[in-house]
Design a protein around this motif. Structure first.
Motif, PDB file in Angstrom:
ATOM      1  N   GLU A 364       0.584  -1.311  -0.105  1.00  0.00           N
ATOM      2  CA  GLU A 364       0.173  -0.007   0.136  1.00  0.00           C
ATOM      3  C   GLU A 364       0.696   1.418   0.083  1.00  0.00           C
ATOM      4  O   GLU A 364       0.460   2.245  -0.863  1.00  0.00           O
ATOM      5  CB  GLU A 364      -0.847  -0.138   1.230  1.00  0.00           C
ATOM      6  CG  GLU A 364      -1.942  -0.917   1.157  1.00  0.00           C
ATOM      7  CD  GLU A 364      -2.944  -1.147   2.228  1.00  0.00           C
ATOM      8  OE1 GLU A 364      -2.942  -0.230   3.337  1.00  0.00           O
ATOM      9  OE2 GLU A 364      -3.577  -2.067   2.509  1.00  0.00           O
ATOM     10  N   ALA A 365       2.179   1.285   0.612  1.00  0.00           N
ATOM     11  CA  ALA A 365       2.830   2.327   0.604  1.00  0.00           C
ATOM     12  C   ALA A 365       3.499   2.847  -0.551  1.00  0.00           C
ATOM     13  O   ALA A 365       3.726   3.764  -1.431  1.00  0.00           O
ATOM     14  CB  ALA A 365       3.893   2.074   2.031  1.00  0.00           C
ATOM     15  N   LEU A 366       4.216   1.561  -0.898  1.00  0.00           N
ATOM     16  CA  LEU A 366       4.873   1.792  -2.292  1.00  0.00           C
ATOM     17  C   LEU A 366       3.884   2.070  -3.604  1.00  0.00           C
ATOM     18  O   LEU A 366       4.517   2.548  -4.558  1.00  0.00           O
ATOM     19  CB  LEU A 366       5.935   0.597  -2.606  1.00  0.00           C
ATOM     20  CG  LEU A 366       6.891   0.318  -1.436  1.00  0.00           C
ATOM     21  CD1 LEU A 366       7.930  -0.824  -1.979  1.00  0.00           C
ATOM     22  CD2 LEU A 366       7.800   1.798  -1.682  1.00  0.00           C
ATOM     23  N   MET A 367       2.862   1.584  -3.494  1.00  0.00           N
ATOM     24  CA  MET A 367       1.977   1.959  -4.651  1.00  0.00           C
ATOM     25  C   MET A 367       1.736   3.456  -4.606  1.00  0.00           C
ATOM     26  O   MET A 367       1.032   4.121  -5.718  1.00  0.00           O
ATOM     27  CB  MET A 367       0.560   1.071  -4.559  1.00  0.00           C
ATOM     28  CG  MET A 367      -0.576   1.485  -3.470  1.00  0.00           C
ATOM     29  SD  MET A 367      -1.918   0.333  -3.458  1.00  0.00           S
ATOM     30  CE  MET A 367      -2.748   0.956  -5.018  1.00  0.00           C
ATOM     31  N   TYR A 368       1.822   4.099  -3.726  1.00  0.00           N
ATOM     32  CA  TYR A 368       1.994   5.592  -3.506  1.00  0.00           C
ATOM     33  C   TYR A 368       3.140   6.226  -3.415  1.00  0.00           C
ATOM     34  O   TYR A 368       3.342   7.547  -2.892  1.00  0.00           O
ATOM     35  CB  TYR A 368       0.848   6.113  -2.693  1.00  0.00           C
ATOM     36  CG  TYR A 368      -0.599   5.476  -3.041  1.00  0.00           C
ATOM     37  CD1 TYR A 368      -1.257   6.163  -4.036  1.00  0.00           C
ATOM     38  CD2 TYR A 368      -1.339   4.711  -2.242  1.00  0.00           C
ATOM     39  CE1 TYR A 368      -2.434   5.797  -4.400  1.00  0.00           C
ATOM     40  CE2 TYR A 368      -2.575   4.502  -2.500  1.00  0.00           C
ATOM     41  CZ  TYR A 368      -3.295   5.009  -3.597  1.00  0.00           C
ATOM     42  OH  TYR A 368      -4.460   4.603  -4.019  1.00  0.00           O
ATOM     43  N   SER A 369       4.165   5.839  -3.729  1.00  0.00           N
ATOM     44  CA  SER A 369       5.760   5.972  -3.630  1.00  0.00           C
ATOM     45  C   SER A 369       6.107   6.703  -2.316  1.00  0.00           C
ATOM     46  O   SER A 369       6.770   7.404  -2.163  1.00  0.00           O
ATOM     47  CB  SER A 369       5.759   7.258  -4.503  1.00  0.00           C
ATOM     48  OG  SER A 369       5.406   6.697  -5.996  1.00  0.00           O
ATOM     49  N   ARG A 370       5.608   6.064  -1.274  1.00  0.00           N
ATOM     50  CA  ARG A 370       5.761   6.627   0.236  1.00  0.00           C
ATOM     51  C   ARG A 370       7.257   5.927   0.684  1.00  0.00           C
ATOM     52  O   ARG A 370       7.154   4.754   0.902  1.00  0.00           O
ATOM     53  CB  ARG A 370       4.604   6.198   1.231  1.00  0.00           C
ATOM     54  CG  ARG A 370       3.510   6.959   0.676  1.00  0.00           C
ATOM     55  CD  ARG A 370       3.493   8.186   0.229  1.00  0.00           C
ATOM     56  NE  ARG A 370       2.403   8.641  -0.282  1.00  0.00           N
ATOM     57  CZ  ARG A 370       2.088   9.824  -1.143  1.00  0.00           C
ATOM     58  NH1 ARG A 370       3.376  10.329  -1.759  1.00  0.00           N
ATOM     59  NH2 ARG A 370       1.032  10.083  -1.403  1.00  0.00           N
ATOM     60  N   ALA A 371       8.091   6.597   0.968  1.00  0.00           N
ATOM     61  CA  ALA A 371       9.522   5.879   1.470  1.00  0.00           C
ATOM     62  C   ALA A 371       9.003   5.702   2.989  1.00  0.00           C
ATOM     63  O   ALA A 371       8.119   5.842   3.692  1.00  0.00           O
ATOM     64  CB  ALA A 371      10.394   7.259   1.664  1.00  0.00           C
ATOM     65  N   LEU A 372      10.111   4.567   3.600  1.00  0.00           N
ATOM     66  CA  LEU A 372       9.648   3.681   4.537  1.00  0.00           C
ATOM     67  C   LEU A 372      10.258   3.942   5.587  1.00  0.00           C
ATOM     68  O   LEU A 372      11.807   3.843   5.418  1.00  0.00           O
ATOM     69  CB  LEU A 372       9.591   2.145   3.967  1.00  0.00           C
ATOM     70  CG  LEU A 372       8.673   1.819   2.960  1.00  0.00           C
ATOM     71  CD1 LEU A 372       8.829   0.304   2.328  1.00  0.00           C
ATOM     72  CD2 LEU A 372       7.101   1.948   3.439  1.00  0.00           C
ATOM     73  N   ILE A 373      10.037   3.918   6.751  1.00  0.00           N
ATOM     74  CA  ILE A 373      10.730   3.755   8.015  1.00  0.00           C
ATOM     75  C   ILE A 373      10.433   2.384   8.559  1.00  0.00           C
ATOM     76  O   ILE A 373       9.372   2.114   8.986  1.00  0.00           O
ATOM     77  CB  ILE A 373      10.464   4.905   8.846  1.00  0.00           C
ATOM     78  CG1 ILE A 373      11.106   6.452   8.383  1.00  0.00           C
ATOM     79  CG2 ILE A 373      11.129   4.750  10.472  1.00  0.00           C
ATOM     80  CD1 ILE A 373       9.738   7.071   7.738  1.00  0.00           C
ATOM     81  N   LEU A 374      11.370   1.449   8.521  1.00  0.00           N
ATOM     82  CA  LEU A 374      11.214  -0.072   8.980  1.00  0.00           C
ATOM     83  C   LEU A 374      11.305  -0.070  10.363  1.00  0.00           C
ATOM     84  O   LEU A 374      12.504  -0.114  10.709  1.00  0.00           O
ATOM     85  CB  LEU A 374      12.237  -0.668   7.790  1.00  0.00           C
ATOM     86  CG  LEU A 374      11.833  -0.242   6.525  1.00  0.00           C
ATOM     87  CD1 LEU A 374      13.418  -0.848   5.570  1.00  0.00           C
ATOM     88  CD2 LEU A 374      10.486  -0.875   5.872  1.00  0.00           C
TER      89      LEU A 374
END
Length: 466
Positions: A364-374
């Protein structure tokens, strides 16, 4: 098989929302292609699914099986979100008791295929005598599946110590950026296990007993790993694609979304950090406090979804530090229990996502190009996902003690700022932006679903080769 022949396909998911939803998406696609779908689950889990479009109702039906009672499972519980992690083994034992009603259904329903999850290790034993083909649907990505290894490793004693899960296994034949568990993750995940039947043993038996395996990924993201899985399993592995969800919202939640949208509309583009963990993530009060202090120290605008814990897990409403909401009220929005995650991630004001690393949330995050804090929640595949996405440079993992999982608020703040705003995080933001071409590509997703459907329609045991 003649592709004009319509099949009767049963779906049998595990009892968790992150499992029921992907199988429902596949069910809808198969129903659109004219196949008859029987989606089998318990009443409460079925009631939580979104309503079907009217044009699918003739081909897709829900079959409800009441979940048998087992000692140790609280009354009325039907999903992992309703119990603390140490109670999940009892849920698996209850699920195993669905064998008899499912067997009765299959004997009287002319099912051609069953698309099933990781849990029903006993399914090949009842399907084979009935001539029913099986597809093992792994809702995880290929990297997590490859870490598990071939059936011989899953069913054997290859890993005798917990520490054996913290190293890259010898069958991995591609650069994998140290995709392995941290010790604290595997210790935590062990609580999730049923001593009567480990998850890896369930998976090993199902891989052996199915006609082919499908994984929730695509060649564009994990080419080398999918090819390795074919070698490890010695049978076809057909990726089903990433199944990016459609943006929708139940009408009874519109008012809540409108208030959130108004707040987001007042913020700058990509300036807001979104924070959310799955309801099954079990963090201590100390960890929640360190996270909160770190979020505060980042000095960034944020939305944090704080979920109530399952029954019997203690207090959750007050697990964030006293006075935290008041102190950050000028730049932070704390939401309780539920939020329209997909709509929030789709909003242009959101720039990053602090996530527990569940595969569905990452998609869901990457389909909207959101960078990740893992920040791995420590359950199931979450730690492996954190290493995978960190290695692909679309996010940054918060550094933690590998033995006990402890961390500091200063590290939380520094990681957030690096991913969201600082110059050295530009490569992460750019890579996340590029991932939209894969994770948010509806045409690509449909191509994989078409290929998956074609494989089922044309399947012939004699034609299978690796």
């Amino acid at each position: 098989m003649d592709r004009t022949k319509k099949l009767h396909i049963a779906m049998f998911p595990w009892l968790a929302y992150g499992h029921t939803m992907p199988l429902l998406e596949v069910s809808k696609f198969l129903a659109q292609r004219g196949h008859r779908i029987s989606y089998i689950c318990t009443p409460k889990n079925i009631s939580r699914l979104p309503k079907l479009p009217p044009h699918l109702s003739s081909n897709l039906s829900f079959v409800e099986f009441s979940l048998p009672h087992v000692h140790g499972l609280p009354p009325g519980v039907e999903s992992t979100s309703e119990v603390p992690i140490n109670k999940v083994p009892y849920l698996k034992r209850a699920y195993d008791k669905l064998r008899d009603p499912l067997s009765h259904f299959l004997k009287n329903s002319n099912v051609n295929w069953i698309i099933h999850d990781f849990a029903p290790y006993w399914l090949p034993g009842i399907a084979a005598p009935l001539g029913i083909n099986l597809v093992f649907f792994s809702i995880f990505n290929a990297s997590s599946s490859a870490f598990g290894g071939p059936p011989s490793a899953l069913l054997g004693d290859h890993r005798k110590r917990l520490e054996d899960y913290t190293v890259i296994p010898e069958w991995i034949d591609y650069p994998c950026n140290n995709v392995a568990f941290k010790l604290y993750e595997i210790v935590n995940y062990q609580q999730f296990m049923d001593d009567d039947m480990f998850d890896i043993h369930r998976i090993g038996r199902l891989i052996q007993g199915c006609q082919f395996v499908t994984v929730r990924t695509c060649f564009e993201f994990e080419w080398d790993v999918i090819k390795l899985l074919i070698k490890l399993y010695q049978k076809p592995v057909v990726p089903v694609g990433l199944l990016p969800p459609l943006l929708s919202l139940p009408s009874n939640e519109d008012n809540k979304w409108e208030a959130i949208k108004s707040w987001l509309d007042s913020k700058g583009e990509k300036s807001v950090l979104y924070i959310a963990f799955d309801s099954e993530v079990n963090l201590s009060e100390e960890s929640m406090h360190q996270l909160a202090f770190g979020i505060g120290k980042s000095n960034l605008t944020f939305i944090w979804v704080v979920r109530n814990s399952p029954v019997g897990e203690g207090q959750m409403n007050d697990i964030i530090p006293p006075g935290f909401e008041k102190r950050v009220s000028n730049r932070g929005l704390v939401l309780r229990d539920w939020a329209p995650q997909l709509r929030i991630l789709a909003h242009s004001s959101v720039g990053g996502f602090l996530t527990h690393c569940g595969w569905s949330s990452i998609i869901e995050a990457l389909m909207y190009s959101r960078a990740l804090i893992l920040f791995s929640g420590g359950n199931s595949d979450q730690g492996l996902n954190a290493r995978l996405l960190h290695g692909k440079k679309v996010g940054l993992e918060i550094e933690r003690n590998e033995v006990d999982g402890s961390f500091t608020s200063d590290l939380v703040a520094a990681t957030i700022r690096r991913v969201m705003v600082e110059p050295e995080g530009e490569v992460l933001r750019a890579n996340a932006q590029a991932m939209r071409e894969i994770f948010g590509n509806e045409e690509l997703s449909n191509n994989y679903l078409n290929e998956f459907t074609r494989f089922i329609e044309e399947f012939s045991p004699s034609a299978c080769h690796c």
